[in-house]
Design a protein around this motif. Sequence first.
Motif, PDB file in Angstrom:
ATOM      1  N   ALA A 207       0.842  -1.195   0.000  1.00 16.41           N
ATOM      2  CA  ALA A 207       0.000   0.000   0.000  1.00 16.41           C
ATOM      3  C   ALA A 207       0.877   1.244   0.000  1.00 16.41           C
ATOM      4  O   ALA A 207       1.865   1.323   0.731  1.00 16.41           O
ATOM      5  CB  ALA A 207      -0.917   0.004   1.225  1.00 16.41           C
ATOM      6  N   THR A 208       0.503   2.218  -0.827  1.00 17.93           N
ATOM      7  CA  THR A 208       1.220   3.497  -0.886  1.00 17.93           C
ATOM      8  C   THR A 208       0.196   4.629  -0.901  1.00 17.93           C
ATOM      9  O   THR A 208      -0.980   4.434  -1.228  1.00 17.93           O
ATOM     10  CB  THR A 208       2.099   3.590  -2.145  1.00 17.93           C
ATOM     11  N   THR A 209       0.658   5.832  -0.567  1.00 15.13           N
ATOM     12  CA  THR A 209      -0.216   7.007  -0.573  1.00 15.13           C
ATOM     13  C   THR A 209       0.562   8.228  -1.025  1.00 15.13           C
ATOM     14  O   THR A 209       1.801   8.272  -0.911  1.00 15.13           O
ATOM     15  CB  THR A 209      -0.828   7.263   0.814  1.00 15.13           C
ATOM     16  N   ASN A 210      -0.164   9.207  -1.528  1.00 16.79           N
ATOM     17  CA  ASN A 210       0.455  10.461  -1.966  1.00 16.79           C
ATOM     18  C   ASN A 210       0.418  11.531  -0.878  1.00 16.79           C
ATOM     19  O   ASN A 210       0.745  12.687  -1.125  1.00 16.79           O
ATOM     20  CB  ASN A 210      -0.264  10.993  -3.216  1.00 16.79           C
ATOM     21  N   ALA A 211       0.045  11.155   0.349  1.00 17.46           N
ATOM     22  CA  ALA A 211      -0.104  12.133   1.434  1.00 17.46           C
ATOM     23  C   ALA A 211       0.890  11.855   2.544  1.00 17.46           C
ATOM     24  O   ALA A 211       1.003  10.714   3.018  1.00 17.46           O
ATOM     25  CB  ALA A 211      -1.528  12.090   1.991  1.00 17.46           C
ATOM     26  N   ASP A 212       1.574  12.907   2.988  1.00 18.16           N
ATOM     27  CA  ASP A 212       2.523  12.741   4.093  1.00 18.16           C
ATOM     28  C   ASP A 212       1.838  12.773   5.454  1.00 18.16           C
ATOM     29  O   ASP A 212       2.475  12.499   6.471  1.00 18.16           O
ATOM     30  CB  ASP A 212       3.617  13.813   4.020  1.00 18.16           C
ATOM     31  N   TRP A 213       0.551  13.067   5.488  1.00 18.84           N
ATOM     32  CA  TRP A 213      -0.175  13.096   6.763  1.00 18.84           C
ATOM     33  C   TRP A 213      -0.873  11.766   7.057  1.00 18.84           C
ATOM     34  O   TRP A 213      -1.564  11.618   8.065  1.00 18.84           O
ATOM     35  CB  TRP A 213      -1.196  14.242   6.776  1.00 18.84           C
ATOM     36  N   LEU A 214      -0.671  10.785   6.170  1.00 23.20           N
ATOM     37  CA  LEU A 214      -1.220   9.448   6.382  1.00 23.20           C
ATOM     38  C   LEU A 214      -0.087   8.446   6.592  1.00 23.20           C
ATOM     39  O   LEU A 214       0.954   8.526   5.934  1.00 23.20           O
ATOM     40  CB  LEU A 214      -2.049   9.000   5.171  1.00 23.20           C
ATOM     41  N   LYS A 215      -0.312   7.503   7.474  1.00 22.63           N
ATOM     42  CA  LYS A 215       0.602   6.385   7.673  1.00 22.63           C
ATOM     43  C   LYS A 215      -0.173   5.100   7.444  1.00 22.63           C
ATOM     44  O   LYS A 215      -1.244   4.905   8.002  1.00 22.63           O
ATOM     45  CB  LYS A 215       1.188   6.406   9.084  1.00 22.63           C
ATOM     46  N   LEU A 216       0.398   4.212   6.606  1.00 24.95           N
ATOM     47  CA  LEU A 216      -0.262   2.966   6.261  1.00 24.95           C
ATOM     48  C   LEU A 216       0.464   1.797   6.913  1.00 24.95           C
ATOM     49  O   LEU A 216       1.683   1.660   6.774  1.00 24.95           O
ATOM     50  CB  LEU A 216      -0.278   2.778   4.739  1.00 24.95           C
ATOM     51  N   ASN A 217      -0.290   0.968   7.622  1.00 25.73           N
ATOM     52  CA  ASN A 217       0.280  -0.210   8.283  1.00 25.73           C
ATOM     53  C   ASN A 217      -0.468  -1.456   7.796  1.00 25.73           C
ATOM     54  O   ASN A 217      -1.676  -1.587   8.025  1.00 25.73           O
ATOM     55  CB  ASN A 217       0.157  -0.105   9.800  1.00 25.73           C
ATOM     56  N   LYS A 218       0.247  -2.354   7.152  1.00 26.65           N
ATOM     57  CA  LYS A 218      -0.361  -3.594   6.681  1.00 26.65           C
ATOM     58  C   LYS A 218      -0.408  -4.587   7.847  1.00 26.65           C
ATOM     59  O   LYS A 218       0.622  -5.092   8.289  1.00 26.65           O
ATOM     60  CB  LYS A 218       0.447  -4.161   5.512  1.00 26.65           C
ATOM     61  N   ILE A 219      -1.615  -4.853   8.355  1.00 26.55           N
ATOM     62  CA  ILE A 219      -1.777  -5.769   9.484  1.00 26.55           C
ATOM     63  C   ILE A 219      -1.587  -7.211   9.024  1.00 26.55           C
ATOM     64  O   ILE A 219      -0.860  -8.000   9.617  1.00 26.55           O
ATOM     65  CB  ILE A 219      -3.149  -5.585  10.147  1.00 26.55           C
ATOM     66  N   ASP A 220      -2.272  -7.560   7.940  1.00 25.14           N
ATOM     67  CA  ASP A 220      -2.119  -8.869   7.297  1.00 25.14           C
ATOM     68  C   ASP A 220      -2.593  -8.710   5.860  1.00 25.14           C
ATOM     69  O   ASP A 220      -2.845  -7.587   5.404  1.00 25.14           O
ATOM     70  CB  ASP A 220      -2.892  -9.973   8.047  1.00 25.14           C
ATOM     71  N   GLU A 221      -2.713  -9.838   5.132  1.00 28.64           N
ATOM     72  CA  GLU A 221      -3.062  -9.739   3.715  1.00 28.64           C
ATOM     73  C   GLU A 221      -4.497  -9.275   3.485  1.00 28.64           C
ATOM     74  O   GLU A 221      -4.877  -8.963   2.366  1.00 28.64           O
ATOM     75  CB  GLU A 221      -2.846 -11.093   3.028  1.00 28.64           C
ATOM     76  N   ASN A 222      -5.298  -9.174   4.554  1.00 33.19           N
ATOM     77  CA  ASN A 222      -6.688  -8.748   4.404  1.00 33.19           C
ATOM     78  C   ASN A 222      -7.021  -7.486   5.179  1.00 33.19           C
ATOM     79  O   ASN A 222      -8.187  -7.066   5.180  1.00 33.19           O
ATOM     80  CB  ASN A 222      -7.641  -9.872   4.845  1.00 33.19           C
ATOM     81  N   THR A 223      -6.053  -6.886   5.840  1.00 33.59           N
ATOM     82  CA  THR A 223      -6.353  -5.734   6.687  1.00 33.59           C
ATOM     83  C   THR A 223      -5.288  -4.662   6.545  1.00 33.59           C
ATOM     84  O   THR A 223      -4.086  -4.924   6.696  1.00 33.59           O
ATOM     85  CB  THR A 223      -6.441  -6.142   8.167  1.00 33.59           C
ATOM     86  N   LEU A 224      -5.737  -3.431   6.254  1.00 34.74           N
ATOM     87  CA  LEU A 224      -4.848  -2.280   6.168  1.00 34.74           C
ATOM     88  C   LEU A 224      -5.273  -1.244   7.202  1.00 34.74           C
ATOM     89  O   LEU A 224      -6.444  -0.853   7.259  1.00 34.74           O
ATOM     90  CB  LEU A 224      -4.903  -1.655   4.767  1.00 34.74           C
ATOM     91  N   GLU A 225      -4.334  -0.815   8.013  1.00 34.36           N
ATOM     92  CA  GLU A 225      -4.588   0.246   8.996  1.00 34.36           C
ATOM     93  C   GLU A 225      -4.151   1.578   8.398  1.00 34.36           C
ATOM     94  O   GLU A 225      -3.058   1.704   7.855  1.00 34.36           O
ATOM     95  CB  GLU A 225      -3.802  -0.038  10.278  1.00 34.36           C
ATOM     96  N   ILE A 226      -5.034   2.583   8.523  1.00 36.03           N
ATOM     97  CA  ILE A 226      -4.743   3.941   8.032  1.00 36.03           C
ATOM     98  C   ILE A 226      -4.769   4.891   9.219  1.00 36.03           C
ATOM     99  O   ILE A 226      -5.788   4.985   9.931  1.00 36.03           O
ATOM    100  CB  ILE A 226      -5.771   4.390   6.973  1.00 36.03           C
ATOM    101  N   VAL A 227      -3.681   5.586   9.443  1.00 35.80           N
ATOM    102  CA  VAL A 227      -3.561   6.506  10.580  1.00 35.80           C
ATOM    103  C   VAL A 227      -3.266   7.896  10.036  1.00 35.80           C
ATOM    104  O   VAL A 227      -2.351   8.081   9.219  1.00 35.80           O
ATOM    105  CB  VAL A 227      -2.434   6.065  11.537  1.00 35.80           C
TER     106      VAL A 227
END
Length: 270
Positions: free
Chosen positions: A197-217
């Motif tokens: 997972a990638t993003t174009n925003a520096d105010w978001l942090k993406l954490n891959k929990i597992d292959e079915n869950t993405l955490e967005i902070v």
Amino acid sequence: MKNILSLFLLLLLASCSPDPVTPNGGGNNSGSNSGSNSGNNNGDNNGGNNGGDNGGGDAGEDTSKPYFTIGLVPDTIKTLTYWSFSYIYSTNIEEDISLQSSADWCEVTLGPDSNIIIHAIESYNQTEEQKRDFIYPAPRQCTVTITVGDVYKKTVVVIQEADDAVIQTEGYAYLELNGNGDKAYKHIISNCISWTATTNADWLKLNKIDENTLEIVSTARPDNITAERSAAVTLTSDLNEWVTTSFGVREKEAEISAGEYKYSEPTPWD
């Protein structure tokens, strides 16, 4: 009488003088020719042939012990259809190399350049039944074992991603986060071996929990920014860049987050 004496003295001096020296002459020519011809020819032809390929090379090899060396072979290989992985080896027991694959779709062979090739030779797609039920095949795997006499043995797990792999997200097209800083979870449906997972925003942090869950902070919006922020998050297969999807993230002023955490959702894999 004086003329006769003078002539006699000149003849006497001529008979006693050394041989004349020719400027830039005999010393250079005779020295270089005799030296280079006899020295170089004898050294290159005799010494090179006698002591090189025919003599010293064979005598210097120690073939009394069996050996096998190979480039670094990983424990797991992730592949797409028709991908090949080649590993250079060196051995003196080539007739005792055993290569085995546990599945017909994966081939392991000896290549023409002293290499071992691991190759996914068959396509991998949905069956007609899976297409009807909207089910996408999970990655399939097999093992490849390389055995060389008693000196080397390695088993490699080979995992093949489906040719029609997909990545999908559940929920709304936009994920809404509180402008004061927030956290949410997105449920991912995918039959890729793995994704990023990638993003174009520096105010978001993406954490891959597992292959079915993405955490967005998200971080809190600075005071000098009055407009609500928005961004895009992109998910892409780690093997196939054409397998990708995106969803939007935007801020809202509500105090309650719109997290979409769904651990219990089933995965539509076969």
